[in-house]
Design a protein around this motif. Structure first.
Motif, PDB file in Angstrom:
ATOM      1  N   GLU A   1       0.832  -1.208   0.000  1.00  0.00           N
ATOM      2  CA  GLU A   1       0.000   0.000   0.000  1.00  0.00           C
ATOM      3  C   GLU A   1       0.864   1.254   0.000  1.00  0.00           C
ATOM      4  OE1 GLU A   1      -4.007  -1.660   2.315  1.00  0.00           O
ATOM      5  OE2 GLU A   1      -2.316  -0.849   3.480  1.00  0.00           O
ATOM      6  N   ILE A   2       1.947   1.234   0.750  1.00  0.00           N
ATOM      7  CA  ILE A   2       2.864   2.387   0.766  1.00  0.00           C
ATOM      8  C   ILE A   2       3.502   2.553  -0.616  1.00  0.00           C
ATOM      9  CG2 ILE A   2       4.984   3.323   1.777  1.00  0.00           C
ATOM     10  CD1 ILE A   2       4.246   1.734   4.344  1.00  0.00           C
ATOM     11  N   ASN A   3       3.913   1.440  -1.231  1.00  0.00           N
ATOM     12  CA  ASN A   3       4.483   1.510  -2.578  1.00  0.00           C
ATOM     13  C   ASN A   3       3.503   2.173  -3.549  1.00  0.00           C
ATOM     14  OD1 ASN A   3       6.722   0.113  -1.654  1.00  0.00           O
ATOM     15  ND2 ASN A   3       6.047  -1.873  -2.446  1.00  0.00           N
ATOM     16  N   HIS A   4       2.248   1.794  -3.453  1.00  0.00           N
ATOM     17  CA  HIS A   4       1.219   2.339  -4.344  1.00  0.00           C
ATOM     18  C   HIS A   4       1.032   3.842  -4.130  1.00  0.00           C
ATOM     19  CE1 HIS A   4      -2.389   2.374  -6.824  1.00  0.00           C
ATOM     20  NE2 HIS A   4      -3.019   3.019  -5.854  1.00  0.00           N
ATOM     21  N   VAL A   5       0.957   4.250  -2.859  1.00  0.00           N
ATOM     22  CA  VAL A   5       0.755   5.669  -2.542  1.00  0.00           C
ATOM     23  C   VAL A   5       1.942   6.502  -3.028  1.00  0.00           C
ATOM     24  CG1 VAL A   5       0.595   7.350  -0.663  1.00  0.00           C
ATOM     25  CG2 VAL A   5      -0.764   5.240  -0.584  1.00  0.00           C
ATOM     26  N   LEU A   6       3.155   6.061  -2.727  1.00  0.00           N
ATOM     27  CA  LEU A   6       4.340   6.835  -3.094  1.00  0.00           C
ATOM     28  C   LEU A   6       4.579   6.800  -4.596  1.00  0.00           C
ATOM     29  CD1 LEU A   6       6.790   5.967  -0.169  1.00  0.00           C
ATOM     30  CD2 LEU A   6       5.167   7.855  -0.372  1.00  0.00           C
ATOM     31  N   GLY A   7       4.281   5.679  -5.228  1.00  0.00           N
ATOM     32  CA  GLY A   7       4.392   5.621  -6.683  1.00  0.00           C
ATOM     33  C   GLY A   7       3.463   6.615  -7.349  1.00  0.00           C
ATOM     34  N   GLY A   8       2.272   6.764  -6.796  1.00  0.00           N
ATOM     35  CA  GLY A   8       1.335   7.734  -7.335  1.00  0.00           C
ATOM     36  C   GLY A   8       1.845   9.157  -7.227  1.00  0.00           C
ATOM     37  N   ILE A   9       2.489   9.482  -6.097  1.00  0.00           N
ATOM     38  CA  ILE A   9       3.059  10.821  -5.920  1.00  0.00           C
ATOM     39  C   ILE A   9       4.134  11.090  -6.966  1.00  0.00           C
ATOM     40  CG2 ILE A   9       4.548  12.182  -4.377  1.00  0.00           C
ATOM     41  CD1 ILE A   9       1.625  12.232  -3.596  1.00  0.00           C
ATOM     42  N   VAL A  10       4.994  10.089  -7.222  1.00  0.00           N
ATOM     43  CA  VAL A  10       6.064  10.258  -8.211  1.00  0.00           C
ATOM     44  C   VAL A  10       5.466  10.495  -9.598  1.00  0.00           C
ATOM     45  CG1 VAL A  10       8.037   9.159  -9.337  1.00  0.00           C
ATOM     46  CG2 VAL A  10       7.660   8.835  -6.875  1.00  0.00           C
ATOM     47  N   LEU A  11       4.457   9.734  -9.962  1.00  0.00           N
ATOM     48  CA  LEU A  11       3.850   9.876 -11.285  1.00  0.00           C
ATOM     49  C   LEU A  11       3.142  11.229 -11.445  1.00  0.00           C
ATOM     50  CD1 LEU A  11       2.414   6.273 -11.706  1.00  0.00           C
ATOM     51  CD2 LEU A  11       4.327   7.280 -12.958  1.00  0.00           C
ATOM     52  N   LYS A  12       2.533  11.721 -10.361  1.00  0.00           N
ATOM     53  CA  LYS A  12       1.898  13.036 -10.433  1.00  0.00           C
ATOM     54  C   LYS A  12       2.931  14.153 -10.519  1.00  0.00           C
ATOM     55  CE  LYS A  12      -2.338  11.816  -7.908  1.00  0.00           C
ATOM     56  NZ  LYS A  12      -3.113  12.036  -6.658  1.00  0.00           N
ATOM     57  N   THR A  13       4.046  13.974  -9.822  1.00  0.00           N
ATOM     58  CA  THR A  13       5.082  15.016  -9.809  1.00  0.00           C
ATOM     59  C   THR A  13       5.841  15.056 -11.126  1.00  0.00           C
ATOM     60  OG1 THR A  13       5.321  14.645  -7.426  1.00  0.00           O
ATOM     61  CG2 THR A  13       7.067  15.882  -8.526  1.00  0.00           C
ATOM     62  N   LYS A  14       6.100  13.862 -11.713  1.00  0.00           N
ATOM     63  CA  LYS A  14       6.824  13.769 -12.977  1.00  0.00           C
ATOM     64  C   LYS A  14       5.985  12.920 -13.949  1.00  0.00           C
ATOM     65  CE  LYS A  14      11.607  14.481 -11.587  1.00  0.00           C
ATOM     66  NZ  LYS A  14      13.005  14.033 -11.774  1.00  0.00           N
ATOM     67  N   PRO A  15       5.012  13.532 -14.587  1.00  0.00           N
ATOM     68  CA  PRO A  15       4.066  12.757 -15.415  1.00  0.00           C
ATOM     69  C   PRO A  15       4.680  12.103 -16.645  1.00  0.00           C
ATOM     70  CG  PRO A  15       3.668  15.129 -15.622  1.00  0.00           C
ATOM     71  CD  PRO A  15       4.646  14.960 -14.521  1.00  0.00           C
ATOM     72  N   ASP A  16       5.914  12.490 -17.031  1.00  0.00           N
ATOM     73  CA  ASP A  16       6.537  11.918 -18.225  1.00  0.00           C
ATOM     74  C   ASP A  16       7.324  10.639 -17.933  1.00  0.00           C
ATOM     75  OD1 ASP A  16       8.278  13.460 -16.706  1.00  0.00           O
ATOM     76  OD2 ASP A  16       9.615  13.825 -18.403  1.00  0.00           O
ATOM     77  N   ILE A  17       7.378  10.192 -16.679  1.00  0.00           N
ATOM     78  CA  ILE A  17       8.141   8.994 -16.346  1.00  0.00           C
ATOM     79  C   ILE A  17       7.208   7.795 -16.209  1.00  0.00           C
ATOM     80  CG2 ILE A  17       9.916  10.357 -15.178  1.00  0.00           C
ATOM     81  CD1 ILE A  17       8.760   9.371 -12.545  1.00  0.00           C
ATOM     82  N   LYS A  18       7.821   6.596 -16.144  1.00  0.00           N
ATOM     83  CA  LYS A  18       7.029   5.374 -16.098  1.00  0.00           C
ATOM     84  C   LYS A  18       7.522   4.455 -14.984  1.00  0.00           C
ATOM     85  CE  LYS A  18       6.108   5.343 -21.083  1.00  0.00           C
ATOM     86  NZ  LYS A  18       6.263   4.583 -22.365  1.00  0.00           N
ATOM     87  N   VAL A  19       6.642   3.585 -14.548  1.00  0.00           N
ATOM     88  CA  VAL A  19       6.994   2.527 -13.603  1.00  0.00           C
ATOM     89  C   VAL A  19       7.606   1.354 -14.380  1.00  0.00           C
ATOM     90  CG1 VAL A  19       6.124   0.838 -11.939  1.00  0.00           C
ATOM     91  CG2 VAL A  19       5.170   3.167 -11.992  1.00  0.00           C
ATOM     92  N   ASP A  20       8.711   0.838 -13.875  1.00  0.00           N
ATOM     93  CA  ASP A  20       9.329  -0.361 -14.455  1.00  0.00           C
ATOM     94  C   ASP A  20       9.805  -1.227 -13.291  1.00  0.00           C
ATOM     95  OD1 ASP A  20      10.844  -2.339 -15.642  1.00  0.00           O
ATOM     96  OD2 ASP A  20      11.890  -0.988 -17.016  1.00  0.00           O
ATOM     97  N   VAL A  21       9.067  -2.280 -12.986  1.00  0.00           N
ATOM     98  CA  VAL A  21       9.403  -3.089 -11.810  1.00  0.00           C
ATOM     99  C   VAL A  21      10.543  -4.062 -12.080  1.00  0.00           C
ATOM    100  CG1 VAL A  21       7.096  -2.910 -10.846  1.00  0.00           C
ATOM    101  CG2 VAL A  21       7.648  -4.817 -12.368  1.00  0.00           C
ATOM    102  N   HIS A  22      10.937  -4.225 -13.340  1.00  0.00           N
ATOM    103  CA  HIS A  22      11.971  -5.200 -13.682  1.00  0.00           C
ATOM    104  C   HIS A  22      13.363  -4.576 -13.854  1.00  0.00           C
ATOM    105  CE1 HIS A  22       8.919  -8.246 -14.056  1.00  0.00           C
ATOM    106  NE2 HIS A  22       8.245  -7.503 -14.929  1.00  0.00           N
ATOM    107  N   ASN A  23      13.425  -3.426 -14.522  1.00  0.00           N
ATOM    108  CA  ASN A  23      14.730  -2.813 -14.778  1.00  0.00           C
ATOM    109  C   ASN A  23      14.636  -1.286 -14.689  1.00  0.00           C
ATOM    110  OD1 ASN A  23      17.475  -2.784 -15.481  1.00  0.00           O
ATOM    111  ND2 ASN A  23      16.995  -2.557 -17.656  1.00  0.00           N
ATOM    112  N   PRO A  24      14.304  -0.758 -13.524  1.00  0.00           N
ATOM    113  CA  PRO A  24      14.134   0.691 -13.392  1.00  0.00           C
ATOM    114  C   PRO A  24      15.471   1.423 -13.349  1.00  0.00           C
ATOM    115  CG  PRO A  24      13.886  -0.355 -11.259  1.00  0.00           C
ATOM    116  CD  PRO A  24      14.047  -1.467 -12.254  1.00  0.00           C
ATOM    117  N   GLU A  25      15.459   2.673 -13.777  1.00  0.00           N
ATOM    118  CA  GLU A  25      16.664   3.507 -13.663  1.00  0.00           C
ATOM    119  C   GLU A  25      16.990   3.779 -12.197  1.00  0.00           C
ATOM    120  OE1 GLU A  25      17.264   6.986 -16.127  1.00  0.00           O
ATOM    121  OE2 GLU A  25      15.765   6.230 -17.534  1.00  0.00           O
ATOM    122  N   ILE A  26      15.973   4.031 -11.395  1.00  0.00           N
ATOM    123  CA  ILE A  26      16.199   4.203  -9.963  1.00  0.00           C
ATOM    124  C   ILE A  26      15.152   3.410  -9.179  1.00  0.00           C
ATOM    125  CG2 ILE A  26      17.154   6.529 -10.271  1.00  0.00           C
ATOM    126  CD1 ILE A  26      14.617   7.528  -8.738  1.00  0.00           C
TER     127      ILE A  26
END
Length: 395
Positions: free
Chosen positions: A120-145
């Motif tokens: 649940e924390i992952n979901h909430v914080l992931g949402g904040i990142v996507l709202k703050t930087k709308p041009d980025i994507k989630v990648d659970v396999h090979n993320p840049e960070i």
């Protein structure tokens, strides 16, 4: 939000009831390597926290990477509480300082009473990142960070940067050992691996002037200096081995020269170790590498001492040993062309399966007890530290 360094312990966490002793020693070792930095150190059974007054994170990180007992080093941010709104606010600020196109969030929730689960924390914080930087994507396999979050009882932590460290146990938690330090590639690596298991090292070096040069001795001191960066300092016992070596060469059948020489060295090591409260002898022998390192030879040589002899490299091949020596920066010094007493007077055909009865018979041809007593009585002792540079220009 305060920037800090977080230490993860790794293997030490398996110690359970004894972990307090290991953590106390780790804290002492960390404080020693950071004695020239302005830091404050706190720790508990899960983490160690280092606060840097001068933002000297690069310097502190470099020093910590040579401390055994540390599994991972984190440069992160401490939040004064673990309120989810506070975490969201601070994460939003932090990600604006980092460039990335893909990411994922990982949460460790050691506070099991926290109202949100890790997913649940992952979901909430992931949402904040996507709202703050709308041009980025989630990648659970090979993320840049990877955005790491830790929820503890009273505080929370955010970080992106993790660095592997030495691992093992803090030096000094498992007692002392005496390292047979030659000028070669193997013995410094053996010392490094013994220290990784929590053994504080003293070292012994056998010189044979005029057959060995002062450059060979300085080379060994330089190797000890490199090892001292993991050990705080190294007490180096320097044994004059000339009379023993010449007596062996003149009186003993040449195929047994190396075997008898090693038996004499072991006898001396056992005495020095006993007087220095060292519980083991450590050396760089690797099975089958040279004539004195066959199983039969090792057995014949070991027979003269009761103290345990530890061979960290016994099952390593030469390429593996060289790789470690380059990693710990002893290789370039080890290959300097100065002979030690193990490489002089080497017979053309050394025995690879020595007989113990013959060893004992041949040793009666020389007054070895008197020679050993004299060598120990005249030994030189030096304390080598990483800050002692006076010999380097001689190499």
């Amino acid at each position: 939000m305060e920037k800090l360094i977080i230490i993860k312990y790794g293997e030490m966490t398996t110690k359970k009831d004894n972990i307090g002793l290991f953590l106390k020693k780790l804290k002492e070792n960390v404080a020693f390597v950071l004695r020239e930095e302005q830091t404050t150190i706190q720790y508990d059974s899960g983490r160690m926290f280092i606060y840097c007054q001068n933002n000297n994170f690069d310097s502190v990180l470099a020093r910590l990477q040579k401390v055994f007992g540390i599994h991972e080093i984190i440069i992160g941010y401490e939040l004064p509480n673990n309120d989810i709104e506070e975490i969201k606010k601070n994460l939003k600020e932090l990600i604006m300082t980092v460039d990335f196109k893909t990411f994922k969030v990982e949460t460790k929730r050691s506070n099991k009473k926290y109202p949100l689960t890790s997913p649940e924390i992952n979901h909430v914080l992931g949402g904040i990142v996507l709202k703050t930087k709308p041009d980025i994507k989630v990648d659970v396999h090979n993320p840049e960070i990877i955005i790491y979050t830790e929820i503890r009882l009273e505080k929370s932590y955010l970080y992106f940067e993790k660095y592997k460290s030495c691992g093992g146990y803090p030096v000094g938690t498992l007692g002392k050992g005496l390292l047979m330090l030659s000028g070669g590639i193997d013995s410094p690596v053996a010392g490094y691996l013994a220290m990784k298991r929590g053994v504080k090292i003293e070292a012994i070096y056998f010189e044979s002037p005029p057959h060995t040069s002062f450059q060979a001795k300085n080379k060994v001191e330089s190797l000890a200096r490199i090892l001292s960066t993991y050990n705080q300092d190294i007490k180096l016992h320097i044994i004059k081995f000339t009379e023993i070596q010449e007596a062996i060469y003149k009186n003993i059948p040449h195929e047994y020269l190396i075997t008898i020489m090693r038996r004499m060295m072991y006898r001396i090591c056992a005495i020095v170790a006993s007087k220095s409260n060292c519980k083991i002898i450590v050396n760089g022998e690797s099975i089958g590498q040279v004539a004195s390192q066959t199983l039969t030879s090792m057995n014949a040589i070991n027979r003269v001492v009761n103290i345990p002899v530890i061979r960290p490299l016994a099952c390593f091949d030469k390429l593996e040993i060289i790789e470690i020596s380059k990693k710990i920066q002893t290789f370039d010094t080890s290959i300097l062309p100065y002979e030690d007493c193990c490489t002089i007077f080497v017979p053309d055909h050394p025995v690879i399966n020595p007989e113990i009865a013959k060893c004992e018979e041949y040793e009666q041809l020389i007054p070895y007890e008197d020679l050993i007593y004299q060598a120990i009585r005249t030994k030189e002792v030096k304390i080598i530290t990483a800050h002692d540079k006076k010999f380097e220009d001689m190499l």
